[in-house]
Design a protein around this motif. Structure first.
Motif, PDB file in Angstrom:
ATOM      1  N   ASP A  77      23.472  21.638  44.542  1.00 42.94           N
ATOM      2  CA  ASP A  77      24.054  22.833  45.160  1.00 42.94           C
ATOM      3  C   ASP A  77      25.542  22.915  44.836  1.00 42.94           C
ATOM      4  OD1 ASP A  77      21.627  23.469  46.276  1.00 42.94           O
ATOM      5  OD2 ASP A  77      22.101  22.680  48.255  1.00 42.94           O
ATOM      6  N   ARG A  78      26.005  24.100  44.523  1.00 45.48           N
ATOM      7  CA  ARG A  78      27.416  24.359  44.235  1.00 45.48           C
ATOM      8  C   ARG A  78      27.798  25.698  44.841  1.00 45.48           C
ATOM      9  NH1 ARG A  78      26.184  20.033  42.494  1.00 45.48           N
ATOM     10  NH2 ARG A  78      26.606  19.100  40.479  1.00 45.48           N
ATOM     11  N   SER A  79      29.067  25.860  45.175  1.00 40.99           N
ATOM     12  CA  SER A  79      29.582  27.136  45.661  1.00 40.99           C
ATOM     13  C   SER A  79      31.092  27.149  45.471  1.00 40.99           C
ATOM     14  CB  SER A  79      29.235  27.329  47.140  1.00 40.99           C
ATOM     15  OG  SER A  79      29.642  28.601  47.567  1.00 40.99           O
ATOM     16  N   ALA A  80      31.619  28.282  45.003  1.00 40.12           N
ATOM     17  CA  ALA A  80      33.060  28.388  44.765  1.00 40.12           C
ATOM     18  C   ALA A  80      33.505  29.829  44.952  1.00 40.12           C
ATOM     19  CB  ALA A  80      33.411  27.911  43.354  1.00 40.12           C
ATOM     20  N   VAL A  81      34.768  29.984  45.218  1.00 42.49           N
ATOM     21  CA  VAL A  81      35.389  31.307  45.292  1.00 42.49           C
ATOM     22  C   VAL A  81      36.442  31.375  44.190  1.00 42.49           C
ATOM     23  CG1 VAL A  81      37.121  30.618  47.018  1.00 42.49           C
ATOM     24  CG2 VAL A  81      36.446  33.005  46.810  1.00 42.49           C
ATOM     25  N   ARG A  82      36.526  32.523  43.542  1.00 40.42           N
ATOM     26  CA  ARG A  82      37.497  32.728  42.459  1.00 40.42           C
ATOM     27  C   ARG A  82      38.285  33.990  42.731  1.00 40.42           C
ATOM     28  NH1 ARG A  82      32.983  30.688  39.604  1.00 40.42           N
ATOM     29  NH2 ARG A  82      33.557  28.740  38.601  1.00 40.42           N
ATOM     30  N   ILE A  83      39.573  33.948  42.440  1.00 37.05           N
ATOM     31  CA  ILE A  83      40.415  35.144  42.526  1.00 37.05           C
ATOM     32  C   ILE A  83      41.232  35.229  41.239  1.00 37.05           C
ATOM     33  CG2 ILE A  83      40.560  35.213  45.049  1.00 37.05           C
ATOM     34  CD1 ILE A  83      43.321  33.905  44.784  1.00 37.05           C
ATOM     35  N   GLY A  84      41.590  36.435  40.858  1.00 34.84           N
ATOM     36  CA  GLY A  84      42.356  36.573  39.634  1.00 34.84           C
ATOM     37  C   GLY A  84      42.923  37.963  39.457  1.00 34.84           C
ATOM     38  N   VAL A  85      43.676  38.115  38.388  1.00 33.57           N
ATOM     39  CA  VAL A  85      44.246  39.405  38.023  1.00 33.57           C
ATOM     40  C   VAL A  85      43.987  39.647  36.537  1.00 33.57           C
ATOM     41  CG1 VAL A  85      46.039  39.419  39.790  1.00 33.57           C
ATOM     42  CG2 VAL A  85      46.540  38.439  37.564  1.00 33.57           C
ATOM     43  N   GLN A  86      43.804  40.906  36.197  1.00 29.32           N
ATOM     44  CA  GLN A  86      43.722  41.334  34.808  1.00 29.32           C
ATOM     45  C   GLN A  86      44.908  42.244  34.540  1.00 29.32           C
ATOM     46  OE1 GLN A  86      39.997  43.409  34.343  1.00 29.32           O
ATOM     47  NE2 GLN A  86      39.067  41.689  33.282  1.00 29.32           N
ATOM     48  N   LEU A  87      45.615  41.968  33.470  1.00 30.99           N
ATOM     49  CA  LEU A  87      46.715  42.820  33.031  1.00 30.99           C
ATOM     50  C   LEU A  87      46.292  43.464  31.723  1.00 30.99           C
ATOM     51  CD1 LEU A  87      49.578  40.280  33.676  1.00 30.99           C
ATOM     52  CD2 LEU A  87      49.046  42.286  35.048  1.00 30.99           C
ATOM     53  N   GLN A  88      46.235  44.792  31.706  1.00 29.98           N
ATOM     54  CA  GLN A  88      45.799  45.496  30.512  1.00 29.98           C
ATOM     55  C   GLN A  88      46.928  46.364  29.975  1.00 29.98           C
ATOM     56  OE1 GLN A  88      42.370  47.979  31.026  1.00 29.98           O
ATOM     57  NE2 GLN A  88      42.261  48.510  28.877  1.00 29.98           N
ATOM     58  N   ARG A  89      47.174  46.208  28.687  1.00 27.03           N
ATOM     59  CA  ARG A  89      48.170  47.029  28.012  1.00 27.03           C
ATOM     60  C   ARG A  89      47.614  47.380  26.643  1.00 27.03           C
ATOM     61  NH1 ARG A  89      54.605  46.358  27.656  1.00 27.03           N
ATOM     62  NH2 ARG A  89      54.934  48.206  26.380  1.00 27.03           N
ATOM     63  N   GLY A  90      47.444  48.656  26.377  1.00 29.29           N
ATOM     64  CA  GLY A  90      46.831  49.080  25.121  1.00 29.29           C
ATOM     65  C   GLY A  90      45.412  48.559  25.036  1.00 29.29           C
ATOM     66  N   ASN A  91      45.083  47.935  23.904  1.00 32.98           N
ATOM     67  CA  ASN A  91      43.741  47.381  23.710  1.00 32.98           C
ATOM     68  C   ASN A  91      43.619  45.940  24.189  1.00 32.98           C
ATOM     69  OD1 ASN A  91      42.759  49.724  22.546  1.00 32.98           O
ATOM     70  ND2 ASN A  91      43.418  49.120  20.499  1.00 32.98           N
ATOM     71  N   GLY A  92      44.691  45.324  24.666  1.00 32.42           N
ATOM     72  CA  GLY A  92      44.668  43.926  25.082  1.00 32.42           C
ATOM     73  C   GLY A  92      44.549  43.763  26.580  1.00 32.42           C
ATOM     74  N   THR A  93      43.781  42.762  26.994  1.00 31.26           N
ATOM     75  CA  THR A  93      43.633  42.438  28.414  1.00 31.26           C
ATOM     76  C   THR A  93      43.835  40.940  28.595  1.00 31.26           C
ATOM     77  OG1 THR A  93      42.049  44.239  28.728  1.00 31.26           O
ATOM     78  CG2 THR A  93      42.111  42.537  30.422  1.00 31.26           C
ATOM     79  N   LEU A  94      44.725  40.555  29.494  1.00 31.61           N
ATOM     80  CA  LEU A  94      44.993  39.163  29.839  1.00 31.61           C
ATOM     81  C   LEU A  94      44.427  38.898  31.223  1.00 31.61           C
ATOM     82  CD1 LEU A  94      46.471  36.431  29.314  1.00 31.61           C
ATOM     83  CD2 LEU A  94      48.434  37.446  30.504  1.00 31.61           C
ATOM     84  N   TYR A  95      43.691  37.802  31.375  1.00 33.97           N
ATOM     85  CA  TYR A  95      43.132  37.399  32.666  1.00 33.97           C
ATOM     86  C   TYR A  95      43.768  36.082  33.085  1.00 33.97           C
ATOM     87  CZ  TYR A  95      40.025  35.341  36.084  1.00 33.97           C
ATOM     88  OH  TYR A  95      39.547  34.732  37.215  1.00 33.97           O
ATOM     89  N   ILE A  96      44.149  35.982  34.358  1.00 32.26           N
ATOM     90  CA  ILE A  96      44.663  34.743  34.942  1.00 32.26           C
ATOM     91  C   ILE A  96      43.984  34.585  36.299  1.00 32.26           C
ATOM     92  CG2 ILE A  96      46.690  33.510  35.799  1.00 32.26           C
ATOM     93  CD1 ILE A  96      48.351  35.277  33.881  1.00 32.26           C
ATOM     94  N   GLY A  97      43.401  33.410  36.566  1.00 35.81           N
ATOM     95  CA  GLY A  97      42.683  33.221  37.817  1.00 35.81           C
ATOM     96  C   GLY A  97      42.730  31.797  38.325  1.00 35.81           C
ATOM     97  N   ALA A  98      42.319  31.638  39.566  1.00 38.14           N
ATOM     98  CA  ALA A  98      42.232  30.335  40.220  1.00 38.14           C
ATOM     99  C   ALA A  98      40.924  30.274  40.998  1.00 38.14           C
ATOM    100  CB  ALA A  98      43.416  30.116  41.160  1.00 38.14           C
ATOM    101  N   SER A  99      40.418  29.060  41.218  1.00 35.73           N
ATOM    102  CA  SER A  99      39.167  28.895  41.953  1.00 35.73           C
ATOM    103  C   SER A  99      39.253  27.680  42.862  1.00 35.73           C
ATOM    104  CB  SER A  99      37.989  28.753  40.983  1.00 35.73           C
ATOM    105  OG  SER A  99      38.153  27.619  40.172  1.00 35.73           O
TER     106      SER A  99
END
Length: 116
Positions: A77-99
């Motif tokens: 059994d496993r369980s986790a919560v994740r939060i993050g942000v996506q920064l989009q500019r033009g055709n590029g998207t950067l994701y940064i998150g923590a869990s």
């Protein structure tokens, strides 16, 4: 399944995991441990893009997810919560998150990043 609720979009992913659990085999006699069937789930929420949709502008999206697997006979059994942000500019998207893990066998803390 996905559904829009005004300023947020929700996503639900459900599945079954069929895991083999063969038991010890290095330095011991082989013992079949049986198959471990688990229920897999993930529920995610993503905000609508925040920021002006003008050319060259950076848009921000907030993300959250609860994921895990349950129903194990062999302590998988496993369980986790994740939060993050996506920064989009033009055709590029950067994701940064923590869990963070929610039960004993899960991860303690984690970090992730990605670029699309």
């Amino acid at each position: 399944m996905s559904k829009d609720f005004g300023p947020v979009t929700t996503h639900v992913n459900l599945g079954l995991l069929l895991l083999g659990n063969s038991g010890p085999s290095i330095g011991h006699d082989f013992e079949a441990g049986g198959q471990d069937d688990l229920f897999d789930y993930a529920v995610g929420v993503a905000s609508a893009p925040l920021g002006a949709a003008t050319p060259g502008a950076t848009m921000l999206r907030l993300l959250a997810e609860l994921e895990g697997q349950t129903g194990s006979r062999f302590f998988n059994d496993r369980s986790a919560v994740r939060i993050g942000v996506q920064l989009q500019r033009g055709n590029g998207t950067l994701y940064i998150g923590a869990s963070a893990g929610l039960i004993t066998a899960s991860e303690n803390l984690g970090a992730s990043t990605g670029f699309i």
